[in-house]
Design a protein around this motif. Structure first.
Motif, PDB file in Angstrom:
ATOM      1  N   PHE A  46      42.283  39.587  45.253  1.00 27.14           N
ATOM      2  CA  PHE A  46      42.805  40.707  45.060  1.00 27.14           C
ATOM      3  C   PHE A  46      44.074  40.708  45.235  1.00 27.14           C
ATOM      4  CE2 PHE A  46      40.543  42.751  41.292  1.00 27.14           C
ATOM      5  CZ  PHE A  46      39.400  42.236  41.609  1.00 27.14           C
ATOM      6  N   ARG A  47      45.163  41.294  45.297  1.00 33.09           N
ATOM      7  CA  ARG A  47      46.402  41.262  45.817  1.00 33.09           C
ATOM      8  C   ARG A  47      47.269  41.908  45.107  1.00 33.09           C
ATOM      9  NH1 ARG A  47      49.905  35.531  43.859  1.00 33.09           N
ATOM     10  NH2 ARG A  47      50.797  36.752  41.670  1.00 33.09           N
ATOM     11  N   GLN A  48      48.028  43.501  46.197  1.00 30.63           N
ATOM     12  CA  GLN A  48      48.659  44.212  45.591  1.00 30.63           C
ATOM     13  C   GLN A  48      50.245  43.934  46.199  1.00 30.63           C
ATOM     14  OE1 GLN A  48      46.782  48.118  46.121  1.00 30.63           O
ATOM     15  NE2 GLN A  48      48.685  48.667  45.039  1.00 30.63           N
ATOM     16  N   ALA A  49      50.761  43.865  44.898  1.00 25.95           N
ATOM     17  CA  ALA A  49      52.195  44.213  45.782  1.00 25.95           C
ATOM     18  C   ALA A  49      53.290  45.686  46.342  1.00 25.95           C
ATOM     19  CB  ALA A  49      53.640  42.872  44.661  1.00 25.95           C
ATOM     20  N   PRO A  50      53.922  45.640  46.606  1.00 25.67           N
ATOM     21  CA  PRO A  50      54.815  46.658  47.005  1.00 25.67           C
ATOM     22  C   PRO A  50      55.506  47.891  45.814  1.00 25.67           C
ATOM     23  CG  PRO A  50      55.396  45.522  48.513  1.00 25.67           C
ATOM     24  CD  PRO A  50      55.032  44.582  47.558  1.00 25.67           C
ATOM     25  N   GLY A  51      54.410  49.232  45.059  1.00 24.62           N
ATOM     26  CA  GLY A  51      54.706  49.411  44.216  1.00 24.62           C
ATOM     27  C   GLY A  51      54.086  49.049  42.702  1.00 24.62           C
ATOM     28  N   LYS A  52      53.128  47.760  42.935  1.00 25.35           N
ATOM     29  CA  LYS A  52      52.141  47.758  41.767  1.00 25.35           C
ATOM     30  C   LYS A  52      51.149  48.333  41.675  1.00 25.35           C
ATOM     31  CE  LYS A  52      55.088  44.316  40.761  1.00 25.35           C
ATOM     32  NZ  LYS A  52      55.889  42.367  40.339  1.00 25.35           N
ATOM     33  N   GLY A  53      49.950  48.282  40.691  1.00 29.42           N
ATOM     34  CA  GLY A  53      48.591  48.069  41.397  1.00 29.42           C
ATOM     35  C   GLY A  53      48.408  46.876  41.636  1.00 29.42           C
ATOM     36  N   ARG A  54      47.214  46.966  42.013  1.00 30.34           N
ATOM     37  CA  ARG A  54      46.029  46.094  42.112  1.00 30.34           C
ATOM     38  C   ARG A  54      45.530  44.896  41.244  1.00 30.34           C
ATOM     39  NH1 ARG A  54      42.001  47.321  47.657  1.00 30.34           N
ATOM     40  NH2 ARG A  54      41.444  48.219  45.554  1.00 30.34           N
ATOM     41  N   GLU A  55      45.726  43.548  41.673  1.00 28.79           N
ATOM     42  CA  GLU A  55      45.306  42.759  40.170  1.00 28.79           C
ATOM     43  C   GLU A  55      45.117  41.609  40.855  1.00 28.79           C
ATOM     44  OE1 GLU A  55      48.779  40.529  38.669  1.00 28.79           O
ATOM     45  OE2 GLU A  55      49.127  39.708  41.051  1.00 28.79           O
ATOM     46  N   GLY A  56      43.438  40.395  39.571  1.00 29.90           N
ATOM     47  CA  GLY A  56      43.228  40.232  40.333  1.00 29.90           C
ATOM     48  C   GLY A  56      43.456  38.594  41.009  1.00 29.90           C
ATOM     49  N   VAL A  57      43.341  37.957  40.959  1.00 33.14           N
ATOM     50  CA  VAL A  57      43.898  35.994  41.872  1.00 33.14           C
ATOM     51  C   VAL A  57      42.743  35.164  41.535  1.00 33.14           C
ATOM     52  CG1 VAL A  57      44.789  35.008  43.643  1.00 33.14           C
ATOM     53  CG2 VAL A  57      45.798  37.478  43.742  1.00 33.14           C
ATOM     54  N   ALA A  58      41.687  35.312  41.779  1.00 32.42           N
ATOM     55  CA  ALA A  58      40.395  34.250  41.954  1.00 32.42           C
ATOM     56  C   ALA A  58      39.120  34.781  42.119  1.00 32.42           C
ATOM     57  CB  ALA A  58      40.746  33.774  42.619  1.00 32.42           C
ATOM     58  N   ALA A  59      38.350  34.388  41.626  1.00 29.32           N
ATOM     59  CA  ALA A  59      36.987  34.611  41.671  1.00 29.32           C
ATOM     60  C   ALA A  59      35.649  33.208  41.864  1.00 29.32           C
ATOM     61  CB  ALA A  59      36.167  36.039  40.885  1.00 29.32           C
ATOM     62  N   ILE A  60      34.864  33.370  42.519  1.00 25.66           N
ATOM     63  CA  ILE A  60      34.050  32.210  42.895  1.00 25.66           C
ATOM     64  C   ILE A  60      32.370  33.295  42.368  1.00 25.66           C
ATOM     65  CG2 ILE A  60      34.023  32.112  45.396  1.00 25.66           C
ATOM     66  CD1 ILE A  60      33.510  29.472  45.295  1.00 25.66           C
ATOM     67  N   TYR A  61      31.847  32.290  41.875  1.00 22.35           N
ATOM     68  CA  TYR A  61      30.571  32.816  41.196  1.00 22.35           C
ATOM     69  C   TYR A  61      29.234  32.577  42.259  1.00 22.35           C
ATOM     70  CZ  TYR A  61      31.877  35.578  36.960  1.00 22.35           C
ATOM     71  OH  TYR A  61      32.388  36.952  35.823  1.00 22.35           O
ATOM     72  N   THR A  62      28.661  33.248  42.461  1.00 23.64           N
ATOM     73  CA  THR A  62      27.427  32.572  43.050  1.00 23.64           C
ATOM     74  C   THR A  62      26.396  31.385  43.028  1.00 23.64           C
ATOM     75  OG1 THR A  62      27.974  34.364  44.949  1.00 23.64           O
ATOM     76  CG2 THR A  62      26.303  32.976  45.122  1.00 23.64           C
ATOM     77  N   ASN A  63      26.202  32.033  41.398  1.00 24.31           N
ATOM     78  CA  ASN A  63      25.376  31.141  40.688  1.00 24.31           C
ATOM     79  C   ASN A  63      25.474  29.996  40.568  1.00 24.31           C
ATOM     80  OD1 ASN A  63      26.184  32.740  39.142  1.00 24.31           O
ATOM     81  ND2 ASN A  63      24.859  32.979  37.789  1.00 24.31           N
ATOM     82  N   THR A  64      26.135  30.168  39.776  1.00 26.04           N
ATOM     83  CA  THR A  64      26.958  28.823  39.220  1.00 26.04           C
ATOM     84  C   THR A  64      28.278  27.906  40.012  1.00 26.04           C
ATOM     85  OG1 THR A  64      28.822  29.915  38.170  1.00 26.04           O
ATOM     86  CG2 THR A  64      26.633  29.537  37.353  1.00 26.04           C
ATOM     87  N   GLY A  65      28.336  28.368  41.098  1.00 28.71           N
ATOM     88  CA  GLY A  65      30.432  27.906  40.952  1.00 28.71           C
ATOM     89  C   GLY A  65      31.327  27.896  40.478  1.00 28.71           C
ATOM     90  N   ASN A  66      31.040  28.206  39.115  1.00 31.41           N
ATOM     91  CA  ASN A  66      32.038  29.037  38.622  1.00 31.41           C
ATOM     92  C   ASN A  66      33.452  29.426  39.293  1.00 31.41           C
ATOM     93  OD1 ASN A  66      30.866  27.537  36.431  1.00 31.41           O
ATOM     94  ND2 ASN A  66      30.986  28.543  35.524  1.00 31.41           N
ATOM     95  N   LYS A  67      35.172  29.487  38.560  1.00 32.66           N
ATOM     96  CA  LYS A  67      35.613  29.290  39.842  1.00 32.66           C
ATOM     97  C   LYS A  67      37.090  30.241  38.698  1.00 32.66           C
ATOM     98  CE  LYS A  67      35.513  26.116  43.070  1.00 32.66           C
ATOM     99  NZ  LYS A  67      35.849  25.263  43.973  1.00 32.66           N
ATOM    100  N   TYR A  68      37.254  30.481  38.808  1.00 33.18           N
ATOM    101  CA  TYR A  68      38.587  31.879  37.187  1.00 33.18           C
ATOM    102  C   TYR A  68      39.291  32.076  38.808  1.00 33.18           C
ATOM    103  CZ  TYR A  68      34.007  31.589  34.656  1.00 33.18           C
ATOM    104  OH  TYR A  68      33.451  32.293  34.138  1.00 33.18           O
ATOM    105  N   TYR A  69      41.017  31.969  37.133  1.00 30.76           N
ATOM    106  CA  TYR A  69      42.301  32.061  38.697  1.00 30.76           C
ATOM    107  C   TYR A  69      42.867  32.588  37.047  1.00 30.76           C
ATOM    108  CZ  TYR A  69      40.476  28.825  41.154  1.00 30.76           C
ATOM    109  OH  TYR A  69      39.833  27.495  42.160  1.00 30.76           O
ATOM    110  N   ALA A  70      43.404  33.773  37.944  1.00 27.25           N
ATOM    111  CA  ALA A  70      44.815  34.425  37.381  1.00 27.25           C
ATOM    112  C   ALA A  70      46.169  33.596  37.038  1.00 27.25           C
ATOM    113  CB  ALA A  70      45.666  35.337  37.938  1.00 27.25           C
ATOM    114  N   ASP A  71      46.160  33.799  35.430  1.00 23.89           N
ATOM    115  CA  ASP A  71      47.713  32.331  35.167  1.00 23.89           C
ATOM    116  C   ASP A  71      47.940  32.303  35.919  1.00 23.89           C
ATOM    117  OD1 ASP A  71      47.099  33.806  31.593  1.00 23.89           O
ATOM    118  OD2 ASP A  71      46.261  31.989  32.942  1.00 23.89           O
ATOM    119  N   ALA A  72      49.117  33.199  36.609  1.00 20.44           N
ATOM    120  CA  ALA A  72      50.443  33.392  37.766  1.00 20.44           C
ATOM    121  C   ALA A  72      49.705  32.213  38.895  1.00 20.44           C
ATOM    122  CB  ALA A  72      50.329  34.965  37.797  1.00 20.44           C
ATOM    123  N   VAL A  73      48.240  31.916  39.273  1.00 24.16           N
ATOM    124  CA  VAL A  73      48.362  31.263  40.337  1.00 24.16           C
ATOM    125  C   VAL A  73      48.025  29.660  39.587  1.00 24.16           C
ATOM    126  CG1 VAL A  73      48.212  33.385  41.635  1.00 24.16           C
ATOM    127  CG2 VAL A  73      45.789  32.550  40.970  1.00 24.16           C
TER     128      VAL A  73
END
Length: 124
Positions: free
Chosen positions: A37-64
């Protein structure tokens, strides 16, 4: 102790690269998923990416998508975030998180139970 420790942040010029690392204890590394996750000054925390343990699937925010890559090294119990072609909008504190549940969208803070202290990324 359950710990998540981020490293690898710093200052970089636009167009450059950084690799963030998140070292975890055995317990958190066996979690259902690990996220960045990331949090820029003055903004809320947002998800950037995730990886699942069981499948290895990866997910990304559109911005990255296409610029950042999440990966994990099971032997080192470490999750990485490779950041390429970084831009000033990527400037933020970056946090690693571990979830103990499967339900809920990967980008929701509420599904993550353990959090690191963060590492600062500044892009100029």
């Amino acid at each position: 102790d359950v710990q998540l420790v981020e490293s690898g942040g710093g200052s970089v010029q636009a167009g450059g690269s950084l690799r963030l690392s998140c070292a975890s204890s055995t317990y958190t590394f066996s979690s259902t998923r690990m996220g960045w996750f990331r949090q820029a000054p003055g903004k809320g925390r947002e998800g950037v990416a995730a990886i699942y343990t069981n499948t290895g699937n990866k997910y990304y925010a559109d911005a990255v998508k296409g610029r950042f890559t999440i990966s994990r090294d099971n032997a080192k119990k470490t999750v990485f975030l490779q950041m390429n072609n970084v831009q000033p909008d990527d400037t933020a504190m970056y946090y690693c998180a571990a979830s103990l549940q499967y339900g809920g969208a990967w980008f929701l803070e509420s599904v993550y139970y353990y959090w690191g202290q963060g590492t600062q990324v500044t892009v100029s």
